[in-house]
Scaffold this motif. Structure first.
Motif, PDB file in Angstrom:
ATOM      1  N   THR A 149      35.854  52.698  43.287  1.00 28.90           N
ATOM      2  CA  THR A 149      35.205  53.980  43.510  1.00 28.90           C
ATOM      3  C   THR A 149      33.992  54.080  42.599  1.00 28.90           C
ATOM      4  OG1 THR A 149      35.435  56.396  43.442  1.00 28.90           O
ATOM      5  CG2 THR A 149      36.694  55.147  41.824  1.00 28.90           C
ATOM      6  N   GLU A 150      32.930  54.657  43.111  1.00 24.89           N
ATOM      7  CA  GLU A 150      31.723  54.886  42.319  1.00 24.89           C
ATOM      8  C   GLU A 150      31.355  56.362  42.262  1.00 24.89           C
ATOM      9  OE1 GLU A 150      28.896  51.098  42.539  1.00 24.89           O
ATOM     10  OE2 GLU A 150      29.204  51.987  44.543  1.00 24.89           O
ATOM     11  N   ASP A 151      32.262  57.205  42.746  1.00 23.83           N
ATOM     12  CA  ASP A 151      31.997  58.637  42.758  1.00 23.83           C
ATOM     13  C   ASP A 151      33.178  59.426  42.194  1.00 23.83           C
ATOM     14  OD1 ASP A 151      33.832  58.302  44.796  1.00 23.83           O
ATOM     15  OD2 ASP A 151      32.433  58.774  46.418  1.00 23.83           O
ATOM     16  N   GLY A 152      33.836  58.852  41.205  1.00 21.57           N
ATOM     17  CA  GLY A 152      34.920  59.557  40.539  1.00 21.57           C
ATOM     18  C   GLY A 152      36.164  59.720  41.381  1.00 21.57           C
ATOM     19  N   GLY A 153      36.344  58.861  42.379  1.00 18.74           N
ATOM     20  CA  GLY A 153      37.546  58.928  43.193  1.00 18.74           C
ATOM     21  C   GLY A 153      37.402  59.686  44.492  1.00 18.74           C
ATOM     22  N   MET A 154      36.208  60.168  44.786  1.00 17.74           N
ATOM     23  CA  MET A 154      36.012  60.882  46.044  1.00 17.74           C
ATOM     24  C   MET A 154      36.132  59.941  47.239  1.00 17.74           C
ATOM     25  SD  MET A 154      35.625  64.017  45.176  1.00 17.74           S
ATOM     26  CE  MET A 154      34.960  64.723  46.686  1.00 17.74           C
ATOM     27  N   SER A 155      35.736  58.678  47.047  1.00 15.95           N
ATOM     28  CA  SER A 155      35.845  57.695  48.117  1.00 15.95           C
ATOM     29  C   SER A 155      36.158  56.331  47.523  1.00 15.95           C
ATOM     30  CB  SER A 155      34.544  57.622  48.931  1.00 15.95           C
ATOM     31  OG  SER A 155      33.469  57.188  48.105  1.00 15.95           O
ATOM     32  N   LEU A 156      36.688  55.436  48.365  1.00 19.46           N
ATOM     33  CA  LEU A 156      37.046  54.082  47.945  1.00 19.46           C
ATOM     34  C   LEU A 156      36.406  53.061  48.869  1.00 19.46           C
ATOM     35  CD1 LEU A 156      40.849  54.127  47.037  1.00 19.46           C
ATOM     36  CD2 LEU A 156      38.952  53.742  45.478  1.00 19.46           C
ATOM     37  N   GLN A 157      36.021  51.931  48.283  1.00 18.30           N
ATOM     38  CA  GLN A 157      35.501  50.815  49.047  1.00 18.30           C
ATOM     39  C   GLN A 157      36.322  49.572  48.701  1.00 18.30           C
ATOM     40  OE1 GLN A 157      32.998  51.226  51.267  1.00 18.30           O
ATOM     41  NE2 GLN A 157      32.833  53.401  50.688  1.00 18.30           N
ATOM     42  N   GLU A 158      36.501  48.698  49.691  1.00 15.00           N
ATOM     43  CA  GLU A 158      37.209  47.454  49.433  1.00 15.00           C
ATOM     44  C   GLU A 158      36.241  46.415  48.910  1.00 15.00           C
ATOM     45  OE1 GLU A 158      40.383  44.370  51.538  1.00 15.00           O
ATOM     46  OE2 GLU A 158      39.410  45.944  52.733  1.00 15.00           O
ATOM     47  N   ALA A 159      36.592  45.805  47.793  1.00 13.26           N
ATOM     48  CA  ALA A 159      35.726  44.791  47.187  1.00 13.26           C
ATOM     49  C   ALA A 159      35.812  43.485  47.966  1.00 13.26           C
ATOM     50  CB  ALA A 159      36.130  44.565  45.736  1.00 13.26           C
ATOM     51  N   LYS A 160      34.749  42.683  47.852  1.00  7.58           N
ATOM     52  CA  LYS A 160      34.729  41.360  48.458  1.00  7.58           C
ATOM     53  C   LYS A 160      35.282  40.355  47.457  1.00  7.58           C
ATOM     54  CE  LYS A 160      30.600  42.508  51.160  1.00  7.58           C
ATOM     55  NZ  LYS A 160      29.182  42.149  51.424  1.00  7.58           N
ATOM     56  N   LEU A 161      36.344  39.661  47.832  1.00 11.21           N
ATOM     57  CA  LEU A 161      36.941  38.681  46.933  1.00 11.21           C
ATOM     58  C   LEU A 161      37.577  37.570  47.739  1.00 11.21           C
ATOM     59  CD1 LEU A 161      40.244  40.114  45.414  1.00 11.21           C
ATOM     60  CD2 LEU A 161      39.008  41.256  47.218  1.00 11.21           C
ATOM     61  N   PRO A 162      37.791  36.401  47.135  1.00  7.97           N
ATOM     62  CA  PRO A 162      38.374  35.279  47.863  1.00  7.97           C
ATOM     63  C   PRO A 162      39.765  35.637  48.404  1.00  7.97           C
ATOM     64  CG  PRO A 162      37.431  34.536  45.791  1.00  7.97           C
ATOM     65  CD  PRO A 162      37.426  36.026  45.758  1.00  7.97           C
ATOM     66  N   PHE A 163      40.020  35.258  49.658  1.00 12.92           N
ATOM     67  CA  PHE A 163      41.317  35.507  50.274  1.00 12.92           C
ATOM     68  C   PHE A 163      42.365  34.570  49.682  1.00 12.92           C
ATOM     69  CE2 PHE A 163      44.519  34.390  53.447  1.00 12.92           C
ATOM     70  CZ  PHE A 163      45.013  35.643  53.772  1.00 12.92           C
ATOM     71  N   GLY A 164      43.543  35.122  49.423  1.00 12.78           N
ATOM     72  CA  GLY A 164      44.643  34.298  48.940  1.00 12.78           C
ATOM     73  C   GLY A 164      45.955  34.796  49.499  1.00 12.78           C
ATOM     74  N   PHE A 165      46.453  34.141  50.504  1.00 12.77           N
ATOM     75  CA  PHE A 165      47.681  34.596  51.146  1.00 12.77           C
ATOM     76  C   PHE A 165      48.822  34.651  50.131  1.00 12.77           C
ATOM     77  CE2 PHE A 165      51.733  33.626  53.274  1.00 12.77           C
ATOM     78  CZ  PHE A 165      51.802  34.719  54.110  1.00 12.77           C
ATOM     79  N   GLY A 166      49.486  35.783  50.100  1.00 14.89           N
ATOM     80  CA  GLY A 166      50.632  35.956  49.230  1.00 14.89           C
ATOM     81  C   GLY A 166      50.289  36.168  47.764  1.00 14.89           C
ATOM     82  N   LYS A 167      48.995  36.343  47.458  1.00 15.59           N
ATOM     83  CA  LYS A 167      48.597  36.516  46.062  1.00 15.59           C
ATOM     84  C   LYS A 167      48.428  38.001  45.730  1.00 15.59           C
ATOM     85  CE  LYS A 167      46.316  32.035  45.587  1.00 15.59           C
ATOM     86  NZ  LYS A 167      45.124  31.311  45.076  1.00 15.59           N
ATOM     87  N   SER A 168      48.415  38.294  44.435  1.00 23.94           N
ATOM     88  CA  SER A 168      48.270  39.672  43.971  1.00 23.94           C
ATOM     89  C   SER A 168      47.480  39.715  42.674  1.00 23.94           C
ATOM     90  CB  SER A 168      49.640  40.321  43.754  1.00 23.94           C
ATOM     91  OG  SER A 168      49.504  41.636  43.259  1.00 23.94           O
ATOM     92  N   VAL A 169      46.710  40.772  42.479  1.00 26.80           N
ATOM     93  CA  VAL A 169      46.021  41.037  41.213  1.00 26.80           C
ATOM     94  C   VAL A 169      46.970  41.817  40.318  1.00 26.80           C
ATOM     95  CG1 VAL A 169      44.104  42.251  40.115  1.00 26.80           C
ATOM     96  CG2 VAL A 169      43.734  41.013  42.259  1.00 26.80           C
TER      97      VAL A 169
END
Length: 574
Positions: A149-169
């Motif tokens: 979020t770049e507006d204090g939580g008013m909206s969310l965007q999905e970041a671009k990151l490498p796909f990893g099946f079954g992985k988690s941050v």
């Protein structure tokens, strides 16, 4: 330092006491939480402060049958919270797959910008297919996910990151306003240079096939990652894709909660002690000095899992682990003072005898303020049918710890801490609870150095480098002449000023150190004496030495050492 002779013994004792002055432990204030405590399945699992008023949390709560919340923001210093990240189950039957979402990492960049990391099914896929086709097609999109979020939580965007099946941050760490690192697993270390909008994998992975549990970078190049799992990753080879996804989801959630949720760990330990299935494996600590291009293995313990690493500076840091034995104590604490090259076991510094009032307990969160003077070690326990909050605290850089009995009746087990400076911290935990910690300021201690005796014309060096602040706050120096013949101080705003003694007398220089809130003062006395001619040889044009130092005695007396002062005119001196 200027002292009266009759007070030397007393002042020496006081100085010895002041030399070991410590920060003062503060107090906690309840801000928010579901009541009654201990009876909900909702929890804040992570906390990140943008500043003293803007807080972001990650966790899990289900406010209704059709909504699950995963992220929140508070713009009121923790007294109220608004949902930022949630999933809804609408008319589309495929929405049921959103239950495979889970978020466990949060990192505030500034008051308006924050990141949420975890794992999820791609929402666009769910909108493209109908049941049952979505269950076969969209399960392949189950992967690590980061939203921002770049507006204090008013909206969310999905970041671009490498796909990893079954992985988690599982964890993130901000280096500056642009560079952020994220870790997870299996085999996941990412870096962003645009404050979380896009990500790429680092050049090398130090522990393939394992899950990284925490990350801490001091600079864009110098950083640490650790490995820790509750149990081996499930064997998924040859299984249907949907079963692989389900197994990996359960593994990530259970492993994270085991390492960070004290009640989940406590219940798991209790159950496994009866079943003989101990938890906590694959502990490793790695360091990089080139931003992830290469890694050095610093520590390895296959029979314990590491959950938290906090490096206070390039030398000093702390590591929290969970041993595999499943026996009390269910934790291990290590400290390094050489940048991670060696780690000293501090587990026995925690006075566990103070927990005799609890039947079971779990300690899963360790956090120090930025200067390292004050630390918290927290979790929760069970006393009768009720859960309770649990905090040990240290105000001497982790050397000794005491239990804070004032928070025992909160009833909200603790999961996460974060600091805003050295004297303000927040806690988040079970029942979506939030508490604020404030610590009173302790004035800095001035040390102006030892008194000196010099002669006119000497250069005098002063040294206030032993001055310090018990809270670990940075201090400023201000030197000024308090009395005596006037001198010209050079470097009066530093720790080691100097001046030239210009006249006989006693010069008193006063040092004032400040931490920005309060000050400390100390004086140093410089006694200036007249210079004395103490030449070893007579090199004057006229004979004015106190002793006869001619090569030969030419007096008529013929007595060696005769000092008539008549050598120069050849008189008899009779």
């Amino acid at each position: 330092m200027k002292r009266a002779m009759l007070a030397i013994v007393l002042l020496s004792a006081l100085l010895a006491s002041a030399g070991s002055a410590l920060a003062e432990y503060g107090s906690w204030e309840f801000l928010y939480g579901l009541e009654p405590p201990g009876y909900s399945n909702a929890a804040f699992l992570g906390l990140s402060l943008a500043d003293e008023s803007n807080l972001y949390t990650v966790g899990m709560a289900q406010p209704s049958e059709s909504v699950i919340d995963y992220g929140w923001v508070s713009n009121t210093a923790g007294s109220s919270w608004s949902s930022v990240l949630s999933v809804s189950f609408g008319a589309n039957p495929c929405d049921i797959m959103k239950m495979m979402s889970f978020f466990m990492a949060v990192e505030a960049i500034d008051a308006q910008t924050a990141l949420y990391g975890g794992m999820a099914i791609n929402d666009d896929c769910l909108q493209m297919f109908e049941l049952p086709f979505c269950m076969f097609a969209c399960i392949f999109t189950f992967s690590n996910a980061i939203y921002y979020t770049e507006d204090g939580g008013m909206s969310l965007q999905e970041a671009k990151l490498p796909f990893g099946f079954g992985k988690s941050v599982t964890a993130m760490d901000k280096v500056d306003d642009d560079i952020v690192y994220a870790v997870g697993g299996p085999d996941l270390i990412l870096v962003s240079t645009d404050h979380g909008q896009s990500w790429e994998s680092v050049a090398a992975m130090p522990a393939p096939e394992l899950t990284y549990s925490d990350v801490d970078f001091l600079t864009p190049e110098l950083g640490y990652v650790i490995v820790g799992e509750s149990e081996p990753e499930p064997e998924t080879k040859g299984r249907p894709v949907d079963e692989q996804a389900r197994l990996m989801y359960q593994h990530h959630v259970n492993s994270y909660r085991f390492l960070h949720d004290p009640i989940f760990q406590m219940e798991t330990r209790r159950r496994n002690s009866e079943q003989g299935a101990p938890k906590g494996i694959n502990g490793k600590v790695f360091r990089t000095t080139d931003g992830g291009a290469t890694w050095e293995l610093l520590m390895k313990q296959t029979d314990e899992a590491y959950s938290t690493i906090q490096m206070l500076n390039e030398d000093e840091g702390w590591l929290l682990g969970s041993p595999v034995e499943g026996l009390y104590p269910d934790f291990s604490i290590y400290r390094t003072t050489d940048g991670g090259d060696t780690w000293v076991d501090y587990t026995d510094h925690i006075p566990l005898d103070q927990l005799s009032y609890l039947s079971w307990w779990g300690l899963t969160v360790l956090s120090f303020n930025p200067s390292g003077t004050t630390g918290f070690f927290g979790g929760g326990g069970q006393r009768g049918p009720a859960y309770t909050s649990l905090i040990f605290y240290s105000i001497d850089r982790g050397e000794t710890w005491q239990i804070d009995k004032s928070i025992q009746d909160w009833g909200h087990p603790l999961i996460s801490f974060d600091w805003q400076g050295d004297k303000l911290a927040y806690q988040a935990g079970w029942d979506m609870s939030a508490y604020r910690y404030t610590q009173d300021n302790v004035p800095p201690v001035a040390r102006a150095g030892d008194d000196q005796t010099v002669t006119v014309g000497d250069a005098v060096a002063l040294d206030g480098s032993e001055s310090y602040d018990p809270d670990g706050d940075p201090i400023t120096f201000a030197w000024a002449q308090a009395s005596g013949p006037a001198v010209d101080l050079t470097g009066a705003d530093g720790a080691t000023p100097s001046f030239v003694a210009t006249a006989v007398g006693e010069v008193t220089i006063r040092l004032t150190v400040s931490d920005g809130q309060e000050s400390g003062v100390d004086d140093v006395a410089i006694t200036v004496e007249e210079a004395v001619d103490d030449d070893a040889a007579d090199d004057d044009a006229a004979d004015d030495d106190a002793a006869d130092d001619d090569a030969a005695d030419d007096d008529s007396h013929g007595v060696a050492g005769d000092d008539d002062n008549d050598d120069d005119n050849g008189s008899c001196g009779c």
